[in-house]
Design an enzyme around this catalytic site. Sequence first.
Site, short mmCIF file in Angstrom:
data_model
loop_
_atom_site.label_atom_id
_atom_site.label_comp_id
_atom_site.label_asym_id
_atom_site.label_seq_id
_atom_site.Cartn_x
_atom_site.Cartn_y
_atom_site.Cartn_z
NE ARG A 254 27.14 -5.09 29.55
CZ ARG A 254 27.74 -5.35 31.00
NH1 ARG A 254 26.96 -6.22 31.40
NH2 ARG A 254 28.51 -4.73 31.49
CD GLU B 26 22.45 -6.28 34.62
OE1 GLU B 26 22.43 -5.57 35.43
OE2 GLU B 26 23.41 -6.61 33.76
CD GLU C 251 26.33 -7.71 39.47
OE1 GLU C 251 25.09 -8.27 38.58
OE2 GLU C 251 27.04 -6.98 38.79
CG HIS D 55 24.10 -3.55 32.82
ND1 HIS D 55 25.02 -4.03 33.61
CD2 HIS D 55 24.74 -2.61 31.83
CE1 HIS D 55 25.99 -3.26 33.30
NE2 HIS D 55 26.12 -2.55 32.42
CG HIS E 11 23.98 -4.06 38.11
ND1 HIS E 11 24.78 -3.70 36.64
CD2 HIS E 11 24.31 -2.89 38.76
CE1 HIS E 11 25.01 -2.36 36.61
NE2 HIS E 11 24.69 -1.84 37.68
O1 0X9 Z 1 29.97 -5.18 34.89
C1 0X9 Z 1 29.26 -4.60 35.34
O2 0X9 Z 1 29.01 -3.50 34.95
C2 0X9 Z 1 28.68 -5.19 36.76
N1 0X9 Z 1 28.31 -6.66 36.35
S1 0X9 Z 1 26.99 -6.99 35.33
O3 0X9 Z 1 27.01 -8.54 34.95
N2 0X9 Z 1 25.49 -6.52 35.95
O4 0X9 Z 1 27.29 -6.18 34.16
C3 0X9 Z 1 29.63 -5.03 37.88
C4 0X9 Z 1 30.21 -3.78 37.93
C5 0X9 Z 1 30.95 -3.49 39.21
N3 0X9 Z 1 31.61 -2.33 39.49
C6 0X9 Z 1 32.74 -1.92 38.78
N4 0X9 Z 1 33.53 -2.59 38.43
N5 0X9 Z 1 33.01 -0.66 38.95
ZN ZN Z 2 24.54 -5.12 35.11
#
Ligand code: 0X9
Ligand code: ZN
Length: 398
Positions: A212, A161, A359, A158, A281
Amino acid sequence: MRFLLFAGVASAFKQSYSGYTVYRADFDSVENLRTAVANCELNDSCDVWGYSGLHADMCVNSSRALPANLNMSVLIKDVQDMMDQAMKQTVLTADPFFSKYQRYDDIKTKVQQIASSYPGAVFIPSIGQTAGKRDIFGISLGGGSKPVATIYIQGGIHAREWISPATVMFILNSLTSSEDAKHILDKLQIVAVPLLNADGYEYTHTNDRMWRKNRVVNSGSSCIGVDLNRNWGDHWGGPGSSGSPCSDTYRGTKAFSELESAAVKDFWAGKTPPAAFIDFHSYGQLMLRPYGWQLPGQGVPPNEAEVKAVTAKMVAAIKATHGMSYTNEHAAELYVACGGADDWFYSEGTKGGISLTIELRDTGSYGFALPPAQIVPTGEEALQAFLVLANHVLSQHA
Ligand code: 0X9
Ligand code: ZN
């Protein structure tokens, strides 16, 4: 979502976040939160920074862009002011590389330097190119000629980040400059791609700090980019991903439609699967284990007990470093989201091994605009978590 960005006559100008506020909004039901998040992702004047449970962090230039009658608190009053303040701080670090967020070229040069300075390390110039013709570079270190196992770490999926690639770089640099890690690198191979979404990352430096997705042109739409963490081939297309190219969670036209995710998949094809994977992340300070595509009540992976025990130790190691609290939970407990790198690396990449999303800092004070002074401490705590994982993998394969 994406704020409108008008190209100037000759060149694009930088998106200003003056007058933009990040609200933390409380909802009375998950359904209402989900609706608000989905609407925000499709609204040009609203940006979802993160959400969990019954609250969502949303960045808007007017509270009118949010549903009425919400219980809200102001997390960041003026995003531009905050970013300016955060980036103005001067930082002294032992290695100047970690005193600021570096650009693509400088990160690549540093990876080359690390590779040439550590015996047996290999710079991987390109596992594939982005749409913007940037090489996706990587490194392999340790393990000698016959590693007992491999760990793969990845950053920068992303774009905004920034602490993610910085942390992968901090781990690589620390592993190769400290005697403490020698017993690990003697036996384990570490493969890293610190900056997967190179186009998006550069765009956050030149045009829009809060971008993003990647920067691919979506045919039939004027909206740019695919969310690379919705594009992997495990439960691709399911809940938590969007079919709209204008959404920040746009999944792409099919699994691995994107050059970046396809490059990683192709890199691992035919190789011995890594025993463990971490995707870095931000933000939230969360240690996330599979599944991300379904809630734990619906089923957990067979190695749940092992992974939960390891992640608990990783979280404890983080806490012991600078006192920071990270959660220890399933990715889907944050929210269900399909097509993530972690779920693909669980089922395919590692073939049922350990696959985590971490994260990193913080919990919302600065969000994605984490001040450079926090690069080193974030790296230090993440390094300790990594070492716990590496020692666990070693103990399973020694
Ligand atoms: O939404 C995401 O891709 C991740 N959070 S972020 O705020 N960095 O964008 C979390 C991803 C967790 N993994 C899955 N849901 N597979
Ligand atoms: Zn992310």
